[in-house]
Design a protein around this motif. Sequence first.
Motif, short mmCIF file in Angstrom:
data_model
loop_
_atom_site.label_atom_id
_atom_site.label_comp_id
_atom_site.label_asym_id
_atom_site.label_seq_id
_atom_site.Cartn_x
_atom_site.Cartn_y
_atom_site.Cartn_z
N ILE A 1 -13.79 122.21 -56.80
CA ILE A 1 -15.06 121.87 -57.44
C ILE A 1 -15.68 120.64 -56.77
CG2 ILE A 1 -16.11 121.00 -59.57
CD1 ILE A 1 -14.13 122.80 -61.11
N GLU A 2 -14.85 119.64 -56.55
CA GLU A 2 -15.34 118.41 -55.92
C GLU A 2 -15.70 118.64 -54.46
OE1 GLU A 2 -12.30 115.51 -56.69
OE2 GLU A 2 -12.54 115.67 -58.88
N ASN B 1 -18.47 131.84 -62.24
CA ASN B 1 -19.53 131.87 -61.23
C ASN B 1 -19.07 132.41 -59.87
OD1 ASN B 1 -21.60 130.87 -62.88
ND2 ASN B 1 -20.93 128.76 -62.57
N ILE C 1 -8.12 123.75 -58.41
CA ILE C 1 -9.47 124.06 -58.89
C ILE C 1 -10.32 122.80 -58.96
CG2 ILE C 1 -10.81 124.99 -60.81
CD1 ILE C 1 -9.18 127.06 -59.17
N GLN C 2 -9.76 121.72 -59.46
CA GLN C 2 -10.52 120.47 -59.53
C GLN C 2 -10.91 120.00 -58.14
OE1 GLN C 2 -11.58 119.04 -62.35
NE2 GLN C 2 -12.70 117.56 -61.08
N GLU D 1 -12.68 119.50 -69.39
CA GLU D 1 -12.31 119.83 -68.01
C GLU D 1 -11.98 121.31 -67.87
OE1 GLU D 1 -10.40 115.67 -66.33
OE2 GLU D 1 -9.22 116.89 -67.73
N THR E 1 -15.16 123.25 -67.72
CA THR E 1 -15.76 123.17 -66.38
C THR E 1 -15.08 124.14 -65.43
OG1 THR E 1 -16.39 120.86 -66.70
CG2 THR E 1 -16.26 121.65 -64.43
N HIS E 2 -13.76 124.24 -65.53
CA HIS E 2 -13.01 125.16 -64.67
C HIS E 2 -13.35 126.61 -65.02
CE1 HIS E 2 -9.64 122.26 -63.18
NE2 HIS E 2 -10.83 121.69 -63.20
N SER F 1 -16.87 121.38 -53.16
CA SER F 1 -18.12 122.14 -53.09
C SER F 1 -19.35 121.28 -53.32
CB SER F 1 -18.09 123.28 -54.11
OG SER F 1 -18.12 122.78 -55.43
N GLN F 2 -19.15 120.09 -53.83
CA GLN F 2 -20.26 119.15 -54.02
C GLN F 2 -20.58 118.40 -52.73
OE1 GLN F 2 -18.70 116.84 -57.26
NE2 GLN F 2 -19.10 118.43 -58.79
N GLU G 1 -16.17 127.73 -66.16
CA GLU G 1 -17.49 128.00 -65.57
C GLU G 1 -17.38 128.23 -64.07
OE1 GLU G 1 -19.67 124.58 -66.76
OE2 GLU G 1 -19.98 125.28 -68.83
N PHE G 2 -16.48 127.50 -63.43
CA PHE G 2 -16.24 127.67 -62.00
C PHE G 2 -15.75 129.08 -61.70
CE2 PHE G 2 -13.28 127.09 -58.31
CZ PHE G 2 -14.22 126.74 -57.36
#
Length: 243
Positions: free
Chosen positions: A52-53, A113, A48-49, A103, A106-107, A55-56, A109-110
């Motif tokens: 997230i990175e 969404n 997951i981390q 952290e 944040t996950h 997708s940036q 929220e990921f």
Amino acid sequence: MRLFAIGDIHGGLKALIQVLNKIEIKDEDSLVFMGDYVDGWSESAQVIQFLIELSQKINCVFIKGNHDVWCEGWLKSDDVNPVWYMHGGKETIESYASFSKDEKKTHLEFFENMPLYHIDNENRLFIHAGFTSMHGVKKEVFKETFYFDRTLWEMALTKDRNINEDSVLYPNRLKHYKEIYIGHTPTTNFNSDIPMHAANVWNIDTGAAFKGKLSAMDLDSKEVFQSDNLPALYPNEKGRNKD
């Protein structure tokens, strides 16, 4: 620009990195992930981390799978669904041991969404499992169907190849989209270690949760890129024993 569909990862970060390296991903490429990022191998939180990175940096769409729904529920309430725990949740919880409260937020929220399906500008549908409405996904009553249904794939597998889309016998569910991409049901259940194609449905889940590989498909060329078998990447782990 290339567009890739990537199958169920199930905590196999090493496999994901292998596949992306084989693709030789470029900034202008796009990735659609078919769901089930967690549960199975030991690196679910790390997957997951990583996503997230990722997708940036490049355009990504993350479809929500049933295991993601379970993990989201745990991150939100700290309650452990016993079915989830037995089907990879234990390993996912353990993978979060070193992650801070922020952290984890944040996950969460990921996960929150993530869409349940995605339709691109070429009318290709991306969905974790399937749908049952003969009128398409927008008319589906029970949203859980999107990440649990297997009947769409079962129907596609049994469709007579001599029946074309113009026939009254052609399944109405399949008429709404140019192509349908799914995960959820491992192709290894049908003795195939590569993505399978039936009617206009492509199944990209090649059993990474178990003894299979992680797969990515270039949607234009239909070229397939695969990792090693997951047990070879995680030799000291068992992975999931049940679907």
